[in-house]
Design a protein around this motif. Structure first.
Motif, short mmCIF file in Angstrom:
data_model
loop_
_atom_site.label_atom_id
_atom_site.label_comp_id
_atom_site.label_asym_id
_atom_site.label_seq_id
_atom_site.Cartn_x
_atom_site.Cartn_y
_atom_site.Cartn_z
N TRP A 1 39.69 54.62 -33.93
CA TRP A 1 38.68 55.47 -34.55
C TRP A 1 39.32 56.72 -35.16
O TRP A 1 38.90 57.19 -36.22
CB TRP A 1 37.57 55.85 -33.58
CG TRP A 1 36.46 56.53 -34.31
CD1 TRP A 1 36.13 57.86 -34.28
CD2 TRP A 1 35.57 55.92 -35.26
NE1 TRP A 1 35.08 58.12 -35.14
CE2 TRP A 1 34.72 56.95 -35.75
CE3 TRP A 1 35.40 54.63 -35.74
CZ2 TRP A 1 33.72 56.70 -36.69
CZ3 TRP A 1 34.40 54.38 -36.68
CH2 TRP A 1 33.58 55.42 -37.15
N GLY B 1 30.30 54.33 -36.58
CA GLY B 1 30.94 53.02 -36.53
C GLY B 1 31.29 52.59 -35.12
O GLY B 1 30.96 53.26 -34.14
N THR B 2 31.97 51.46 -35.05
CA THR B 2 32.40 50.89 -33.78
C THR B 2 33.81 50.37 -33.91
O THR B 2 34.27 50.03 -34.99
CB THR B 2 31.50 49.71 -33.35
OG1 THR B 2 31.59 48.67 -34.33
CG2 THR B 2 30.05 50.12 -33.18
N VAL B 3 34.50 50.32 -32.77
CA VAL B 3 35.82 49.69 -32.70
C VAL B 3 35.74 48.65 -31.59
O VAL B 3 35.29 48.95 -30.48
CB VAL B 3 36.93 50.72 -32.37
CG1 VAL B 3 38.27 50.02 -32.22
CG2 VAL B 3 36.99 51.79 -33.46
N THR B 4 36.17 47.44 -31.92
CA THR B 4 36.11 46.33 -30.97
C THR B 4 37.50 45.75 -30.79
O THR B 4 38.21 45.49 -31.78
CB THR B 4 35.16 45.22 -31.48
OG1 THR B 4 33.89 45.80 -31.76
CG2 THR B 4 35.02 44.10 -30.48
N ILE C 1 37.44 47.30 -36.78
CA ILE C 1 36.86 48.62 -37.00
C ILE C 1 35.74 48.48 -38.02
O ILE C 1 35.98 48.07 -39.16
CB ILE C 1 37.92 49.61 -37.53
CG1 ILE C 1 39.13 49.66 -36.59
CG2 ILE C 1 37.30 50.99 -37.74
CD1 ILE C 1 40.35 50.33 -37.20
N ARG C 2 34.54 48.81 -37.61
CA ARG C 2 33.39 48.83 -38.52
C ARG C 2 32.99 50.29 -38.68
O ARG C 2 32.73 50.97 -37.68
CB ARG C 2 32.23 48.02 -37.96
CG ARG C 2 32.54 46.54 -37.86
CD ARG C 2 31.37 45.77 -37.27
NE ARG C 2 31.66 44.36 -37.19
CZ ARG C 2 31.45 43.47 -38.15
NH1 ARG C 2 30.91 43.87 -39.29
NH2 ARG C 2 31.77 42.21 -37.99
N CYS D 1 40.89 51.76 -28.69
CA CYS D 1 39.67 52.00 -29.47
C CYS D 1 39.58 53.44 -29.96
O CYS D 1 39.25 53.68 -31.12
CB CYS D 1 38.44 51.60 -28.66
SG CYS D 1 38.34 49.81 -28.37
N GLU D 2 39.91 54.39 -29.09
CA GLU D 2 39.90 55.80 -29.51
C GLU D 2 40.94 56.05 -30.61
O GLU D 2 40.69 56.77 -31.57
CB GLU D 2 40.17 56.73 -28.32
CG GLU D 2 39.02 56.80 -27.33
CD GLU D 2 39.06 55.67 -26.28
OE1 GLU D 2 39.93 54.76 -26.35
OE2 GLU D 2 38.20 55.70 -25.40
#
Length: 186
Positions: A104, A121-124, A145-146, A100-101
């Motif tokens: 991003w 944003g977010t990472v899922t 990734i949003r 996730c890091e």
């Protein structure tokens, strides 16, 4: 991406900038209906990217440019990009605790060359396993990734930055400095 009478000139310029932006040939763009309730003016594009291993669906995503002439406080501006990137992962990458890091950081690297602010944003990480009558299916892993940000200046480079993010998520090598894509796919 067409404009009707009464559309603000700054949004018309943004539409032209998006249309004129050159992207890598691996990125296949399609215009789709834009969300109608978020902003008075919007354009939405989807994209699919084939991976270098021939995987037709290595990454896909959505790029939405919103415009509210009155501005919105959360945007800190009158324009906002809302994006989504979804990519299939190999099992080793999917199990990386820093996925996730890392994903991003791809967003931040893609936007490093374009003027923007209010990035969030977010990472899922998504893992799917099938059971019962579907047990024969292989396990699948994806990253989603949003991200949204407020572009400053010409919005065309923001589409290119997002397309670069898509290509990175698909596992394509970056284009060398000074090399640009030759064609446009729309």
């Amino acid at each position: 991406m067409t404009a009707d009478a009464g559309v603000p000139p700054e949004f018309v310029r943004a539409l032209h900038a998006l249309r004129d932006e050159r992207l890598r040939p691996e990125v296949r763009l399609t215009e789709i209906p834009a969300p109608a309730r978020i902003a008075p003016y919007a354009v939405a594009l989807t994209a699919e990217v084939a991976g270098d291993d021939g995987d037709e669906d290595a990454a896909s995503g959505r790029f939405v440019l919103l415009h509210d002439p009155a501005g919105q406080a959360a945007w800190e501006d009158t324009f906002r990009v809302v994006s989504l990137v979804r990519a299939t992962l190999d099992p080793e990458t999917a199990s990386d605790p820093l996925l996730c890091e890392a994903a991003w950081s791809w967003v931040e690297e893609a936007l490093a060359g374009v003027d923007h602010h209010a990035l969030g944003g977010t990472v899922t990480r998504v893992a799917s396993e099938s059971f019962g009558t579907l047990a024969e299916r292989e396990a699948e892993s994806e990253v989603e990734i949003r991200a949204s940000w407020s572009p400053a200046g010409d919005v065309g480079p923001h589409l290119s930055a997002w397309a670069s993010l898509l290509c990175q998520a698909a596992g394509l090598p970056p284009l060398p400095d000074g090399v640009s894509a030759l064609g446009r796919r729309r």
